[in-house]
Enzyme design. Sequence first.
Site, PDB file in Angstrom:
ATOM      1  N   ASN A 135       0.868  -1.179   0.000  1.00  0.00           N
ATOM      2  CA  ASN A 135       0.000   0.000   0.000  1.00  0.00           C
ATOM      3  C   ASN A 135       0.906   1.230   0.000  1.00  0.00           C
ATOM      4  O   ASN A 135       1.551   1.514   1.002  1.00  0.00           O
ATOM      5  CB  ASN A 135      -0.878  -0.041   1.267  1.00  0.00           C
ATOM      6  CG  ASN A 135      -1.692   1.232   1.447  1.00  0.00           C
ATOM      7  OD1 ASN A 135      -1.769   2.072   0.550  1.00  0.00           O
ATOM      8  ND2 ASN A 135      -2.300   1.372   2.616  1.00  0.00           N
ATOM      9  N   TRP A 136       0.939   1.915  -1.141  1.00  0.00           N
ATOM     10  CA  TRP A 136       1.860   3.055  -1.271  1.00  0.00           C
ATOM     11  C   TRP A 136       1.281   4.348  -0.700  1.00  0.00           C
ATOM     12  O   TRP A 136       1.935   5.389  -0.718  1.00  0.00           O
ATOM     13  CB  TRP A 136       2.268   3.243  -2.737  1.00  0.00           C
ATOM     14  CG  TRP A 136       3.286   2.223  -3.193  1.00  0.00           C
ATOM     15  CD1 TRP A 136       3.799   1.205  -2.445  1.00  0.00           C
ATOM     16  CD2 TRP A 136       3.905   2.137  -4.479  1.00  0.00           C
ATOM     17  NE1 TRP A 136       4.714   0.496  -3.189  1.00  0.00           N
ATOM     18  CE2 TRP A 136       4.793   1.041  -4.435  1.00  0.00           C
ATOM     19  CE3 TRP A 136       3.786   2.876  -5.670  1.00  0.00           C
ATOM     20  CZ2 TRP A 136       5.570   0.678  -5.538  1.00  0.00           C
ATOM     21  CZ3 TRP A 136       4.559   2.508  -6.773  1.00  0.00           C
ATOM     22  CH2 TRP A 136       5.435   1.423  -6.699  1.00  0.00           C
ATOM     23  N   LYS A 137       0.054   4.291  -0.240  1.00  0.00           N
ATOM     24  CA  LYS A 137      -0.582   5.460   0.398  1.00  0.00           C
ATOM     25  C   LYS A 137      -0.381   6.720  -0.462  1.00  0.00           C
ATOM     26  O   LYS A 137      -0.335   6.628  -1.676  1.00  0.00           O
ATOM     27  CB  LYS A 137      -0.045   5.636   1.824  1.00  0.00           C
ATOM     28  CG  LYS A 137      -0.102   4.344   2.635  1.00  0.00           C
ATOM     29  CD  LYS A 137       0.074   4.562   4.107  1.00  0.00           C
ATOM     30  CE  LYS A 137       0.135   3.216   4.809  1.00  0.00           C
ATOM     31  NZ  LYS A 137       0.000   3.312   6.238  1.00  0.00           N
ATOM     32  N   HIS A 173      -9.508   0.592   4.767  1.00  0.00           N
ATOM     33  CA  HIS A 173      -8.246   0.765   5.505  1.00  0.00           C
ATOM     34  C   HIS A 173      -8.506   1.664   6.715  1.00  0.00           C
ATOM     35  O   HIS A 173      -9.310   2.593   6.647  1.00  0.00           O
ATOM     36  CB  HIS A 173      -7.190   1.392   4.579  1.00  0.00           C
ATOM     37  CG  HIS A 173      -5.813   1.382   5.170  1.00  0.00           C
ATOM     38  ND1 HIS A 173      -5.403   2.306   6.092  1.00  0.00           N
ATOM     39  CD2 HIS A 173      -4.773   0.539   4.971  1.00  0.00           C
ATOM     40  CE1 HIS A 173      -4.149   2.035   6.442  1.00  0.00           C
ATOM     41  NE2 HIS A 173      -3.735   0.974   5.777  1.00  0.00           N
ATOM     42  N   GLU A 177      -6.962   4.060   7.919  1.00  0.00           N
ATOM     43  CA  GLU A 177      -6.782   5.505   7.675  1.00  0.00           C
ATOM     44  C   GLU A 177      -8.013   6.096   6.996  1.00  0.00           C
ATOM     45  O   GLU A 177      -8.356   7.257   7.218  1.00  0.00           O
ATOM     46  CB  GLU A 177      -5.502   5.734   6.850  1.00  0.00           C
ATOM     47  CG  GLU A 177      -4.261   5.505   7.703  1.00  0.00           C
ATOM     48  CD  GLU A 177      -3.021   5.060   6.943  1.00  0.00           C
ATOM     49  OE1 GLU A 177      -2.976   5.198   5.715  1.00  0.00           O
ATOM     50  OE2 GLU A 177      -2.089   4.561   7.605  1.00  0.00           O
ATOM     51  N   GLU A 194      -5.346  -5.737  10.335  1.00  0.00           N
ATOM     52  CA  GLU A 194      -4.337  -4.705  10.566  1.00  0.00           C
ATOM     53  C   GLU A 194      -4.645  -3.993  11.889  1.00  0.00           C
ATOM     54  O   GLU A 194      -5.445  -3.046  11.908  1.00  0.00           O
ATOM     55  CB  GLU A 194      -4.366  -3.680   9.438  1.00  0.00           C
ATOM     56  CG  GLU A 194      -4.074  -4.256   8.075  1.00  0.00           C
ATOM     57  CD  GLU A 194      -3.489  -3.192   7.155  1.00  0.00           C
ATOM     58  OE1 GLU A 194      -2.349  -3.366   6.720  1.00  0.00           O
ATOM     59  OE2 GLU A 194      -4.156  -2.176   6.906  1.00  0.00           O
ATOM     60  N   GLY A 250       2.322   1.615  10.804  1.00  0.00           N
ATOM     61  CA  GLY A 250       3.256   2.740  10.706  1.00  0.00           C
ATOM     62  C   GLY A 250       3.912   3.098  12.021  1.00  0.00           C
ATOM     63  O   GLY A 250       4.522   4.160  12.147  1.00  0.00           O
ATOM     64  N   SER A 262       3.408  -2.827  10.257  1.00  0.00           N
ATOM     65  CA  SER A 262       4.863  -2.814  10.434  1.00  0.00           C
ATOM     66  C   SER A 262       5.533  -4.125  10.033  1.00  0.00           C
ATOM     67  O   SER A 262       6.459  -4.584  10.700  1.00  0.00           O
ATOM     68  CB  SER A 262       5.220  -2.423  11.875  1.00  0.00           C
ATOM     69  OG  SER A 262       4.761  -1.108  12.150  1.00  0.00           O
ATOM     70  N   GLY A 311       2.805  -1.386   4.274  1.00  0.00           N
ATOM     71  CA  GLY A 311       2.826   0.036   3.954  1.00  0.00           C
ATOM     72  C   GLY A 311       4.243   0.504   3.704  1.00  0.00           C
ATOM     73  O   GLY A 311       4.810   0.310   2.627  1.00  0.00           O
ATOM     74  N   GLY A 312       4.855   1.085   4.740  1.00  0.00           N
ATOM     75  CA  GLY A 312       6.166   1.719   4.608  1.00  0.00           C
ATOM     76  C   GLY A 312       7.217   0.878   3.903  1.00  0.00           C
ATOM     77  O   GLY A 312       7.944   1.362   3.031  1.00  0.00           O
TER      78      GLY A 312
HETATM   79  C1  PEP Z   1      -0.753  -0.300   5.964  1.00  0.00           C
HETATM   80  O1  PEP Z   1      -0.795   0.854   5.643  1.00  0.00           O
HETATM   81  O2  PEP Z   1      -1.653  -1.056   5.588  1.00  0.00           O
HETATM   82  C2  PEP Z   1       0.365  -0.759   6.781  1.00  0.00           C
HETATM   83  C3  PEP Z   1       0.307  -1.981   7.256  1.00  0.00           C
HETATM   84  O3  PEP Z   1       1.398   0.115   7.001  1.00  0.00           O
HETATM   85  P1  PEP Z   1       2.832  -0.221   7.673  1.00  0.00           P
HETATM   86  O4  PEP Z   1       3.330  -1.489   7.027  1.00  0.00           O
HETATM   87  O5  PEP Z   1       3.680   0.958   7.352  1.00  0.00           O
HETATM   88  O6  PEP Z   1       2.594  -0.416   9.132  1.00  0.00           O
END
Ligand code: PEP
Length: 252
Positions: free
Chosen positions: A10-12, A96, A98, A168, A174, A214, A235-236
């Site tokens: 997920n590049w957000k 998600h 967010e 999640e 994050g 994470s 994500g990151g």
């Molecule tokens: C996400 O945005 O779905 C996520 C899991 O982010 P991260 O891996 O950065 O925690």
Amino acid sequence: MSRTPLIAGNWKMFKTGPEAVAAATSLAGLASDVADTDIMIAPAFLSLPLVSEAVAGSNVKLGVQNLFYENEGAYTGEVSAAMVKAAGADYAIIGHSERRQYFGETDDAVCRKVKASIDGGIIPILCIGETEVQREDGKTFSVLDKQISNGLNNFCSRDLSSLVIAYEPVWAIGTGKTATPDQVAEIHGNIRSLINKLFGNELAMSIRILYGGSVKPDNVSELMSLGDVDGALVGGASLDAETFIQIIRYDK
Ligand code: PEP
């Protein structure tokens, strides 16, 4: 039943079009010999057609981070399943945390988006997760059960054959905090049991349940070794192709 693992990025709201093309091209090259694992990246809507061209013919599939539940109409700023499908997306991340937290997305909207995805030939990745306060208050299971029952309200198992669920925990997204393997195993087992209860054993055994929060190259193998973990939503650590490929090759 064997379930093909899915590693999804997920590049957000990161990367301009050219940056997205560069990262996707690099990933497609690095992943060219990956077999038996599905790979997906979800860039920003704007980059989708460009990235689609860049990864054409590779084993990197594309997704979006959201979509709207109507097909078309006067819905300023929104994008439909048909539009993202035409631009090259095969997956949609739905609900998600967010989107729930910053854009007020409700379980009802999530449910309609899951339906729009399926109707539009897009694989929905339904995201669920509890906040830190909900976990501390002992509400984790009731929160997740509600997100699943409401998010999949009025579906029958046949409709949901492509559905992916991503667990999640909000407190792990994050933050660098990952749920422990015991916590993940317990929750994923519970999700599969709930799917069994709501939709029957066949869907419960075939549905892919991803973990997100994470995920990194150094914790992915342990998470993926858990019986009910069928992949990761990242994500990151998905933003850099060299890092993401290490997650995709978790079993090497
Ligand atoms: C996400 O945005 O779905 C996520 C899991 O982010 P991260 O891996 O950065 O925690």
